[in-house]
Design a protein around this motif. Structure first.
Motif, PDB file in Angstrom:
ATOM      1  N   TYR A 136       0.305  -1.879   4.499  1.00 55.33           N
ATOM      2  CA  TYR A 136       0.119  -1.965   3.045  1.00 55.33           C
ATOM      3  C   TYR A 136      -1.361  -1.862   2.701  1.00 55.33           C
ATOM      4  N   ARG A 158      -2.896   1.939   4.057  1.00 63.37           N
ATOM      5  CA  ARG A 158      -2.527   3.181   3.368  1.00 63.37           C
ATOM      6  C   ARG A 158      -3.043   3.153   1.935  1.00 63.37           C
ATOM      7  N   THR A 160      -1.902   4.592  -0.576  1.00 70.08           N
ATOM      8  CA  THR A 160      -0.852   4.594  -1.596  1.00 70.08           C
ATOM      9  C   THR A 160      -0.475   3.189  -2.040  1.00 70.08           C
ATOM     10  N   ARG A 161      -0.827   2.157  -1.236  1.00 64.75           N
ATOM     11  CA  ARG A 161      -0.482   0.776  -1.563  1.00 64.75           C
ATOM     12  C   ARG A 161       1.009   0.664  -1.889  1.00 64.75           C
ATOM     13  N   SER A 162       1.822   1.181  -0.943  1.00 63.43           N
ATOM     14  CA  SER A 162       3.251   1.207  -1.200  1.00 63.43           C
ATOM     15  C   SER A 162       3.854  -0.189  -1.100  1.00 63.43           C
ATOM     16  N   THR A 219       6.788  -0.870  -0.650  1.00 62.12           N
ATOM     17  CA  THR A 219       7.827  -0.925   0.383  1.00 62.12           C
ATOM     18  C   THR A 219       7.322  -1.680   1.605  1.00 62.12           C
ATOM     19  N   TRP A 220       6.068  -1.396   2.004  1.00 58.43           N
ATOM     20  CA  TRP A 220       5.498  -2.116   3.148  1.00 58.43           C
ATOM     21  C   TRP A 220       5.473  -3.607   2.873  1.00 58.43           C
ATOM     22  N   HIS A 247       1.696  -6.222  -7.075  1.00 55.13           N
ATOM     23  CA  HIS A 247       0.580  -5.844  -6.212  1.00 55.13           C
ATOM     24  C   HIS A 247      -0.321  -7.030  -5.893  1.00 55.13           C
ATOM     25  N   THR A 300      13.741  -5.006  -3.256  1.00 56.37           N
ATOM     26  CA  THR A 300      13.487  -3.853  -4.111  1.00 56.37           C
ATOM     27  C   THR A 300      14.238  -3.984  -5.426  1.00 56.37           C
TER      28      THR A 300
END
Lengths: 248, 44, 225, 230
Positions: free
Chosen positions: A75, A78, A80-82, A84-85, A149, A224
């Motif tokens: 997280y 990456r 992208t700061r996804s 999902t991680w 976030h 999610t």
């Protein structure tokens, strides 16, 4: 049709369904082998049967915490700061705490039978207890609130700090313990495993790992959904505010 | 035969907690899914 | 960054000089804990044996209060947020607050060691004194670093009073172990020689270096939302 | 979010504050629901509007203090989300909290904030003087000041750390008449010297005479004032 789908497999897919069926079959197999088919151990007697549940559980807890650390690192790493991680990290930590709790209980039951005591201040046990408390703290921090976030960054940093903490705790307890030299718990606990016993142990590890994957997928998807629920709530509230502004 | 009790207890503790956890996860996601269209789920 | 750290540390220490909360409340609390231990354990022989552990246990409990106080200063009138809003380097904030925390801890430890000499008949030789001072410095740097790091994380949160011990106590276990063993040698508890204490300082040093460096890097992301 | 045009980064920018369709979410509540506003150098912009409309959140968004969920905001050509630290060094926000240490004196507080940017003691003395905090008052601990005197100390701290965009949330609240006049003249002087000021206020009469422009914040959005006040 859509409502049926929504009711029947919310976080499920054909893959997780298949996985679930295989896992349940594996659990049945494991229980039968662990409790009835395998022989008693020469030294431990029947007590060794607890091992078929305990060792895979402990293995799984460590695996889950490793996954938490890795996906936290992903997280942060990456660009992208996804999220999902972050959800994988959170889901995995929850499962890890669950399995660590289970293996602390089964381990102390085993200890009572073999060593005559529920608990001993051995380095591995003590570190495990610290790990358990640390990840309970991690889960508490995940629930502090804020945006998704904010939650993700805070808990990712904390998960990496935990990785740092564990070897230090383990090392210090180990040398602390080595000084004591109190006749270390009961001598004759060595297990001489025959082929069938080893096979059952491996079977346990495999079955538990499949179970972990199944739980992780479902828990991650449930998280999610919960995050999406916050977001759809947001869309509705946004629309409401825009109308409000138009009226006044 | 105290051993048998302990052995069975450890199996029960293990699989009962796993079952309870899985059940709680499925139930929570089911209630969360009520307001989300199935086609919005990234995995389906 | 170092200028910021100096400014922040000087500010924190000046506030303590004016308000004397640590001096008048936390240090007496720690001394009281030492006295209560004596009531609970009730035997000179036992007390003498466990004195080093009690000193560090009392220190670690006091760390919780000092850290809470250190961040209460920053949050009552939104100063921490104002520092963030002014773009002040979080690394500087971390180092400054750690430095101030460490200074206060050293004063506290001096009082506790004094108390254990008086109350528990601990005995310190000259070479033991050198070991003791080194131990205190290394342990303090470690404690102050993790205290500031997790204190900052808990600062804005609801339920911070209970969150801070939950996060902090597991982490500081190595400090408790290392500092206690080293202090045992310094006190000569159970006839342990002073030279046996030095290896423990390695553990304390690793902890201090690791958490002050990692803390400086991680403080920003943890505090800044 | 990451692709900030190069010309904005280099310091050439159209507006000091450029907020476009910004959505800010606090908890699950959209405090800003697509707000847009531009402010130019030297302006004193008054933000009015009912409680909970998003005035405070708009100021905090400009200071890079709340995460921007959607839309884009830039200050002095710097993106508030991606170049937050740079933005913050140029922005001074005084909200409901003053950010002061109550155990320290007025002079110590102003000196502390000034020293975060390395301000000289002459600068700090000037800052206090401009806020009417010289003399006996400067050695009192903040705990013993009135609300108005604390607000002036906070403003002096802001001057001391050389902020060029001032975001003031209800700055007149708690000041006596003399203090308000002083405040207004300081703000006008600062704006004339090139500072840009945004004021969120209920007190339209007071703040309206100070402001060079007036916008309303309603339900998380910025709407022009009908009738075009000042």
């Amino acid at each position: 049709m859509t409502t049926r789908v929504a009711r029947d497999r919310v976080t499920g897919t054909p893959f997780t369904r298949g996985l679930g069926i295989v896992t349940i079959a594996g659990i049945v197999w494991l229980v039968i082998f662990g409790l009835f088919v395998t022989p008693a151990d020469v030294n431990q007697g029947e007590t060794v049967r607890i091992m078929y549940a305990h060792v895979p559980g402990a293995w799984l807890a460590y695996l889950a915490f490793i996954v938490t650390a890795l996906s936290s690192a992903m997280y942060l790493w990456r660009r992208t700061r996804s999220l999902t991680w972050d959800r994988i990290a959170g889901a995995s930590a929850e499962i890890g705490v669950l399995f660590m709790g289970i293996s602390l209980v089964t381990g102390s039951l085993w200890g009572r039978l073999t060593w005559g005591t529920f608990w001993t201040w051995d380095a591995r046990l003590t570190t495990t207890a610290f790990l358990f408390v640390t990840y309970i703290g991690y889960l508490a921090v995940r629930n502090l609130g804020g945006t998704h976030h904010q939650r993700a960054r805070r808990s990712a940093v904390l998960a990496l700090l935990a990785v740092l903490e564990i070897p230090l705790v383990h090392f210090s307890v180990e040398i602390w313990n080595s000084l004591h030299q109190e006749a270390s718990v009961a001598g004759n606990t060595d297990v001489t495993m025959d082929g069938l016993m080893l096979f059952t142990l491996f079977l346990g590890v495999i079955v538990f790992t499949l179970m972990y994957v199944w739980m992780l997928l479902h828990r991650q998807r449930a998280l999610t959904l919960e995050d999406m629920l916050d977001d759809t709530g947001l869309d509705r509230a946004l629309a409401a505010r825009r109308t409000e502004a138009g009226v006044s | 035969m105290k051993d048998a009790g302990f052995i069975i207890a450890s199996y029960v503790v293990t699989f009962a907690s796993i079952g309870l956890f899985s059940f709680a996860v499925l139930r929570r996601s089911r209630s969360a899914a009520r307001d989300i269209r199935p086609e919005d789920r990234p995995w389906s | 960054m170092l200028r910021t750290a100096k400014t922040i540390a000087a500010k924190d220490l000046r506030i303590e000089l004016r308000s004397r909360v640590i001096a008048n409340q936390v240090i007496p609390f720690a001394a009281l804990v030492m006295i209560l231990f004596a009531f609970a354990l009730d035997s000179d022989a036992v007390l003498e044996r466990v004195a080093p552990g009690l000193v560090w246990l009392a220190t670690i409990f006091s760390v919780l209060f000092i850290v809470a106080r250190s961040f209460a200063l920053e949050t009552t009138d939104g100063a921490l947020e104002a520092l963030r809003a002014a773009g002040v380097d979080p690394m500087g904030i971390f180092l400054g607050k750690t430095l101030a925390l460490a200074t206060q801890l050293i004063a506290l430890e001096a009082v506790l060691v004094g108390a254990s000499v008086v109350l528990y008949r601990a005995d310190v030789s000259a070479s033991g004194g050198v070991l003791l001072v080194t131990t205190a410095i290394l342990a303090t740097v470690g404690l102050a670093s993790v205290g500031t790091l997790y204190g900052g994380l808990a600062a804005g949160a609801k339920g911070r009073e209970t969150l801070l011990p939950l996060l902090l106590l597991p982490v500081v276990a190595p400090v408790l172990i290392g500092a206690t063993r080293a202090t045992e040698s310094a006190f000569g508890t159970n006839g342990i020689d002073v030279s046996e204490g030095w290896p423990w300082l390695g553990l304390l040093a690793v902890f201090a270096v690791l958490f002050s460096v990692v803390g400086a890097v991680a403080f920003g992301p943890l505090v800044d939302d | 979010m990451t692709d900030v045009p190069a010309e904005l980064r280099s310091g050439r920018f159209d507006h000091v504050v450029d907020v476009r369709d910004v959505v800010v979410v606090l908890g699950a509540f959209p405090a800003l629901a697509g707000a847009s506003l531009t402010v130019d150098r030297g302006e004193i912009v008054l933000l009015s509007g009912p409680n909970g409309a998003g005035k405070t959140t708009l100021l905090r968004a400009c200071a890079g203090l709340v995460p921007i969920e959607r839309g884009r905001a830039s200050v002095l050509g710097l993106d508030v989300s991606t170049e937050r630290d740079a933005v913050r060094r140029h922005v001074g926000l005084i909200g409901h909290h003053n950010g002061l240490y109550s155990d320290l004196s007025v002079a110590e507080n102003v000196r502390f904030w000034g020293s975060t940017v390395g301000a000289s003691s002459a600068e700090i003395a000037t800052a206090m003087q401009r806020m009417g905090l010289d003399g006996r008052l400067s050695d009192l601990p903040v705990a013993r000041l009135s609300a108005g005197q604390r607000r002036r100390t906070a403003l002096a701290s802001l001057v001391a750390r050389r902020a060029s965009l001032w975001l003031l949330d209800e700055p007149h609240a708690g000041l006596d008449a003399e203090g308000r006049d002083e405040l207004d003249s300081v703000l006008r002087a600062a704006a004339a010297a090139g500072a840009t000021i945004m004021v969120a206020s209920h007190e339209l009469e007071r703040a309206g005479s100070l402001a060079t422009r007036h916008v309303r914040v309603v339900a998380g959005q910025v709407v022009p004032v009908s009738g075009g006040a000042a």
